[in-house]
Design a protein around this motif. Sequence first.
Motif, PDB file in Angstrom:
ATOM      1  N   UNK A 395      36.123  10.192  15.914  1.00  0.00           N
ATOM      2  CA  UNK A 395      37.271  11.011  16.323  1.00  0.00           C
ATOM      3  C   UNK A 395      37.509  10.934  17.941  1.00  0.00           C
ATOM      4  N   UNK A 396      38.422  10.455  18.532  1.00  0.00           N
ATOM      5  CA  UNK A 396      38.612  10.265  19.822  1.00  0.00           C
ATOM      6  C   UNK A 396      39.134  11.611  20.652  1.00  0.00           C
ATOM      7  N   UNK A 397      40.088  12.057  19.794  1.00  0.00           N
ATOM      8  CA  UNK A 397      40.751  13.402  20.278  1.00  0.00           C
ATOM      9  C   UNK A 397      41.758  14.169  19.205  1.00  0.00           C
ATOM     10  N   UNK A 398      41.896  15.236  19.190  1.00  0.00           N
ATOM     11  CA  UNK A 398      42.657  16.195  18.253  1.00  0.00           C
ATOM     12  C   UNK A 398      41.624  17.050  17.499  1.00  0.00           C
ATOM     13  N   UNK A 399      40.517  16.844  17.545  1.00  0.00           N
ATOM     14  CA  UNK A 399      39.569  17.490  16.515  1.00  0.00           C
ATOM     15  C   UNK A 399      38.347  17.835  17.443  1.00  0.00           C
ATOM     16  N   UNK A 400      37.617  18.508  16.840  1.00  0.00           N
ATOM     17  CA  UNK A 400      36.038  19.192  17.590  1.00  0.00           C
ATOM     18  C   UNK A 400      35.227  19.412  16.355  1.00  0.00           C
ATOM     19  N   UNK A 401      34.097  19.473  16.788  1.00  0.00           N
ATOM     20  CA  UNK A 401      32.965  19.766  15.696  1.00  0.00           C
ATOM     21  C   UNK A 401      33.046  20.912  15.135  1.00  0.00           C
ATOM     22  N   UNK A 402      33.122  21.148  13.863  1.00  0.00           N
ATOM     23  CA  UNK A 402      33.213  22.360  13.035  1.00  0.00           C
ATOM     24  C   UNK A 402      34.564  22.503  12.384  1.00  0.00           C
ATOM     25  N   UNK A 403      35.764  21.691  12.812  1.00  0.00           N
ATOM     26  CA  UNK A 403      36.943  21.683  12.205  1.00  0.00           C
ATOM     27  C   UNK A 403      36.780  21.017  10.732  1.00  0.00           C
ATOM     28  N   UNK A 404      37.679  21.824   9.847  1.00  0.00           N
ATOM     29  CA  UNK A 404      37.610  21.353   8.458  1.00  0.00           C
ATOM     30  C   UNK A 404      39.065  20.691   8.409  1.00  0.00           C
ATOM     31  N   UNK A 405      39.076  19.384   7.927  1.00  0.00           N
ATOM     32  CA  UNK A 405      40.353  18.598   7.546  1.00  0.00           C
ATOM     33  C   UNK A 405      40.240  18.026   6.163  1.00  0.00           C
ATOM     34  N   UNK A 406      41.429  17.703   5.819  1.00  0.00           N
ATOM     35  CA  UNK A 406      41.974  16.933   4.415  1.00  0.00           C
ATOM     36  C   UNK A 406      41.500  15.551   4.796  1.00  0.00           C
ATOM     37  N   UNK A 407      40.842  14.860   4.119  1.00  0.00           N
ATOM     38  CA  UNK A 407      40.290  13.561   4.119  1.00  0.00           C
ATOM     39  C   UNK A 407      40.824  12.603   2.992  1.00  0.00           C
ATOM     40  N   UNK A 408      41.555  13.211   2.039  1.00  0.00           N
ATOM     41  CA  UNK A 408      42.105  12.388   0.909  1.00  0.00           C
ATOM     42  C   UNK A 408      43.568  11.974   1.476  1.00  0.00           C
ATOM     43  N   UNK A 409      44.054  11.253   0.680  1.00  0.00           N
ATOM     44  CA  UNK A 409      45.485  10.498   1.014  1.00  0.00           C
ATOM     45  C   UNK A 409      46.442  11.455   1.149  1.00  0.00           C
ATOM     46  N   UNK A 410      47.095  11.214   2.177  1.00  0.00           N
ATOM     47  CA  UNK A 410      48.268  12.463   2.701  1.00  0.00           C
ATOM     48  C   UNK A 410      49.546  11.793   2.186  1.00  0.00           C
ATOM     49  N   UNK A 411      49.733  11.070   1.464  1.00  0.00           N
ATOM     50  CA  UNK A 411      51.207  10.485   1.038  1.00  0.00           C
ATOM     51  C   UNK A 411      51.827  11.416   0.207  1.00  0.00           C
ATOM     52  N   UNK A 412      51.128  11.995  -0.584  1.00  0.00           N
ATOM     53  CA  UNK A 412      51.641  13.041  -1.717  1.00  0.00           C
ATOM     54  C   UNK A 412      52.020  14.332  -0.755  1.00  0.00           C
ATOM     55  N   UNK A 413      51.756  14.719   0.631  1.00  0.00           N
ATOM     56  CA  UNK A 413      52.299  15.762   1.296  1.00  0.00           C
ATOM     57  C   UNK A 413      53.721  15.639   1.770  1.00  0.00           C
ATOM     58  N   UNK A 414      54.081  14.373   1.886  1.00  0.00           N
ATOM     59  CA  UNK A 414      55.625  14.031   2.555  1.00  0.00           C
ATOM     60  C   UNK A 414      55.673  14.287   3.706  1.00  0.00           C
ATOM     61  N   UNK A 415      54.901  14.348   4.496  1.00  0.00           N
ATOM     62  CA  UNK A 415      55.012  14.724   5.895  1.00  0.00           C
ATOM     63  C   UNK A 415      55.390  16.061   6.285  1.00  0.00           C
ATOM     64  N   UNK A 416      55.101  16.988   5.260  1.00  0.00           N
ATOM     65  CA  UNK A 416      55.327  18.398   5.676  1.00  0.00           C
ATOM     66  C   UNK A 416      54.357  19.113   6.483  1.00  0.00           C
ATOM     67  N   UNK A 417      54.786  20.027   7.319  1.00  0.00           N
ATOM     68  CA  UNK A 417      54.320  20.574   8.565  1.00  0.00           C
ATOM     69  C   UNK A 417      53.028  21.507   8.065  1.00  0.00           C
ATOM     70  N   UNK A 418      53.272  22.206   6.979  1.00  0.00           N
ATOM     71  CA  UNK A 418      52.242  23.434   6.566  1.00  0.00           C
ATOM     72  C   UNK A 418      52.074  23.310   5.026  1.00  0.00           C
ATOM     73  N   UNK A 419      50.901  23.118   4.307  1.00  0.00           N
ATOM     74  CA  UNK A 419      50.637  22.999   3.205  1.00  0.00           C
ATOM     75  C   UNK A 419      50.065  24.266   2.672  1.00  0.00           C
ATOM     76  N   UNK A 420      50.202  25.001   1.690  1.00  0.00           N
ATOM     77  CA  UNK A 420      49.210  26.032   1.098  1.00  0.00           C
ATOM     78  C   UNK A 420      48.264  25.613  -0.006  1.00  0.00           C
ATOM     79  N   UNK A 421      46.917  25.926  -0.002  1.00  0.00           N
ATOM     80  CA  UNK A 421      46.020  25.332  -0.862  1.00  0.00           C
ATOM     81  C   UNK A 421      45.646  26.389  -1.759  1.00  0.00           C
ATOM     82  N   UNK A 422      46.222  26.135  -2.950  1.00  0.00           N
ATOM     83  CA  UNK A 422      46.058  27.016  -4.116  1.00  0.00           C
ATOM     84  C   UNK A 422      44.836  27.115  -4.605  1.00  0.00           C
ATOM     85  N   UNK A 423      44.145  28.096  -5.292  1.00  0.00           N
ATOM     86  CA  UNK A 423      42.888  27.855  -5.962  1.00  0.00           C
ATOM     87  C   UNK A 423      42.971  27.763  -7.417  1.00  0.00           C
TER      88      UNK A 423
END
Length: 423
Positions: A395-423
Amino acid sequence: MLRDTSGQDRVIQPKGVKRKWLIVGVVTVACAAALVVTGPALSSLFGADMTVARERVRFAVVEQGDMQRDISVQGRIVASNSPTLYARSGGIVSLYIKAGDSVEQGQLLASVDSPELDNNYAQELAVLEQLKIEVGRYQIQMKTDILNNRQAIEVSAVNLEAAQVNKHRAEISIRDALISQREFEEKVSEFKKAELAHKHAQQQFELDKESMEFELKGKESQLARQQFVVDNLKRQVDELQLLAPASGIIGSVNVREKDSVAANSPLITLIDLSAFEVEVSIPENYADDLGVGLSSDISLNGQQFAGEVVAISPEVNNGQVVGRIRFVGDSIANLRQNQRVSARILIESRQNVVKVRRGAFVESGGGRVTYLVNGDVAVRHGIEIGARSLAEVEVLSGLKPGDEIIISSLEEFNQQQQIYLAN
């Protein structure tokens, strides 16, 4: 009249009314507490553009550390030495082995009977012998001519000495007037003739010697040329006996016993089992990053073996580049030609970089976007990806150690800005 019991009665409040108000109070307090606790979550839920179950996505935490850039390739075991033996001349083949036989180095595998080549060799050998005889004869002739010339020089030297003596006597006699002037001049003339004859004999000897040496050199050159012709034919005749260049197994036999073959026809393929390599197919986009000498790990039969890249083809075929990996260390037993293996080639090692586990987000997001997780909310976030390996990406820029991100495919999010993660 009879008295009633009204005087004994008293009004009692129903017990159910108090209980009802108690329950209403408890429920009210519980709802208020729930609103306090779940208020942020409900706010996130109603503020999100999309809701996704947590179990449907994969997460990873950004780390800082060392990273090895590598690629995974598939390949097959090939013999690094698998020579094919050819017929150097046309003829009839005699086989002494069959496909699958184990042979030792130097063992006779087949022979080709070529009468034409044998005849040419015999003829050129006869010419060579004739030239040797001619050279020998000329050397004898040279010795004879040199001897004759030396004799002529010696005779002229004797004549010169005799003429010199006569000249000396004539000089003494002319002083004493014992001979005439004519006789004296004759003696002087004889001396000069003898001196000139001796000088010419010496010059003739040197000239004849130089001429004979030049002629001998020409004949020896013809002899050497003929020797080269005979040696070449002898080599071709010897190569009609096909010997195993190395120990191994006969891979294929392309002819049958007593077949007639043309010159340069492939006859036998030998597989050298002492040296195997892995032939791998490398995606062309990695070809520029690879080079001879890179380390690799070869996975074979559940075991890992060290390897080294020894060759990279300059040609691209169907988006793939062919490479060769050699086993490093002791020879490995029980290897088979064309056996399928996998390998990991280490391209480079980077120290102290910001990295995250690799996932489908790299391809689906183009390496420029991901979703940064904050509690139950994931927000679309811009990033810049650097070096990539099989398991991690830089990661060259945009993230720092300790950040948690989604690493699975992003296609199903349809470029939405904010996603709610339901349990």
